[in-house]
Design a protein around this motif. Structure first.
Motif: not given
Length: 421
Positions: A258-267, A269-273, A297-305, A307-312
């Motif tokens: 469930t958390r993996m699905e939630m993380q995928k969906e959150l990511q 939404k973040l990428q869509e702005g 949820a806090a850990v899941l937010i960090w991972t999603s946030v 993951s939606c960036v291509e880091w230098n």
């Protein structure tokens, strides 16, 4: 000059005539069976004598060719027909079955262990039989319907003993996922008996590791009919079967999925702005629906946030990039770190992330300062982390990085205390 033609050399080699009797002995599994059955019957209830006979017979009988017949006999007492019934030649002058087999053993774990030693000794001596045994069990588990309930119980315990001893891989359990056995409840009932014995042989931690290595952990719900695969039914079933550890494991597995699905969906939404306020609303609804704690949820937010960036790839640039990106989502982190345990869970996740991503090693301290200034991490949480609650990953580097900041927090706290006095 001789007129005799010289024989030309060939590449096929010489062919020798063999008597039909020899060919029959070499390629007839029933003769192999008869020899094994006779030897086991002579050994009687003496399992040591049975092991010695099997060891000596390997030099005369072709175990490599007839491994399936050998294991059929040791498990069921004779050769098995498709479906699990014993083959009968109809020749009453021959003994084609033996009682020196698994299905004739007493139905208790200690007796099954003693019989398993016969198999284990064979495997230690003849390594090539290991793969043959694996194939045999894939077949046996498909034949459950053809065995009596007592035979199924013995086979479940026997399988558990061999799994616990490392003589079988957990992947053999894939044969339990046959439609007919699932529909009739045989797969679920067999697995419950197997897991009970397996946990006795090892422990739940070892069982879950074996299941994960073979990717069987995610398939456990498939042991049940499609309309009974919800987590409530599964946990109730295994709890009533005396397996509360397995019930807890299944709940954890479902929660992880469930958390993996939630993380995928959150990511996504973040990428869509999606605006942060709408993201908050989405998360709160998902947390309530799936009973997810604020700390998770806090850990899941960090991972999603993150993951939606291509880091230098350059350290000197990634820090600036990370700070700018995290400032944007500071209100989101703040909304889901209202409790000390949520703050600490987030801080530990940041530590783990910076350790696992080498370009962030020098960025850790600046991220912590940012989260502190944004009222996401409290000074109490940071001081607790620094003194005792930090993780092992990179602790020396990160404790050293944050040393001056922690000293500043401690001095500020002392000044505040003295002002109050």
């Amino acid at each position: 000059m001789s007129n005799t033609k010289q024989q030309k050399p060939t590449l096929t080699g010489q062919r020798f005539k063999t008597r039909k009797r020899d060919e029959k002995e070499k390629f007839e599994p029933s003769l192999f069976r008869d020899a094994i059955v006779q030897g086991l019957e002579e050994a009687g209830e003496d399992l040591e004598a049975a092991s010695r006979f099997l060891d000596v017979s390997s030099s005369k009988l072709d175990y490599r060719r007839y491994a399936d017949t050998l294991f059929d006999i040791l498990v069921a007492g004779g050769m098995l027909a498709p479906g699990g019934s014993l083959l009968d030649d109809g020749d009453k002058t021959k003994v084609t079955r033996t009682n020196v087999c698994l299905f004739s053993a007493d139905e208790d774990l200690e007796a099954i262990r003693r019989f398993a030693q016969v198999i284990c000794k064979l495997l230690r001596r003849y390594k090539y039989l290991e793969k043959c045994l694996e194939e045999e069990f894939k077949k046996l588990l498909m034949y459950l319907k053809g065995f009596t309930e007592s035979e199924q119980n013995k086979l479940a315990m026997f399988t558990a003993v061999l799994l616990g001893g490392g003589h079988l891989p957990a992947s053999v359990l894939g044969s339990l996922f046959t439609d007919s056995n699932i529909k009739e409840g045989l797969s679920a009932a067999f697995s419950a008996k197997l897991f009970r014995a397996w946990i006795v042989e090892k422990d739940m931690h070892s069982v879950t590791i074996a299941l994960k290595r073979s990717n069987m952990d995610k398939r456990l719900p498939e042991l049940f009919p499609a309309n009974k695969r919800d987590v409530e039914h599964l946990t109730t079933y295994f709890t009533e079967a005396g397996l509360p550890e397995l019930a807890s494991f299944l709940r954890a597995q479902q929660s992880l999925g469930t958390r993996m699905e939630m993380q995928k969906e959150l990511q996504e939404k973040l990428q869509e702005g999606m605006p942060v306020k709408e993201v908050m609303l989405f998360l709160r609804e998902e947390m309530k629906k799936n009973e997810i704690s604020e700390a998770r949820a806090a850990v899941l937010i960090w991972t999603s946030v993150m993951s939606c960036v291509e880091w230098n790839k350059k350290e000197e640039l990634v820090t600036e990039q990370a700070i700018k990106h995290l400032k944007q989502y500071a209100p989101l982190f703040a909304a889901f770190t209202s409790q000390p345990q949520s703050e600490l869970a987030l801080l530990l996740k940041v530590q783990e992330y910076c350790y696992d991503n080498i370009h962030f090693m020098k960025t850790f301290q600046k991220i912590i300062v940012l989260l502190y200034k944004a009222d996401i991490l409290s000074e109490e949480t940071i001081l607790k982390w620094h003194s005792s609650a930090h993780a092992a990953k990179g602790k020396t580097v990160f404790l050293d990085q944050t040393k001056k900041f922690v000293e500043w927090l401690q001095n500020a706290e002392e000044e505040s205390d003295s002002e109050e006095d």
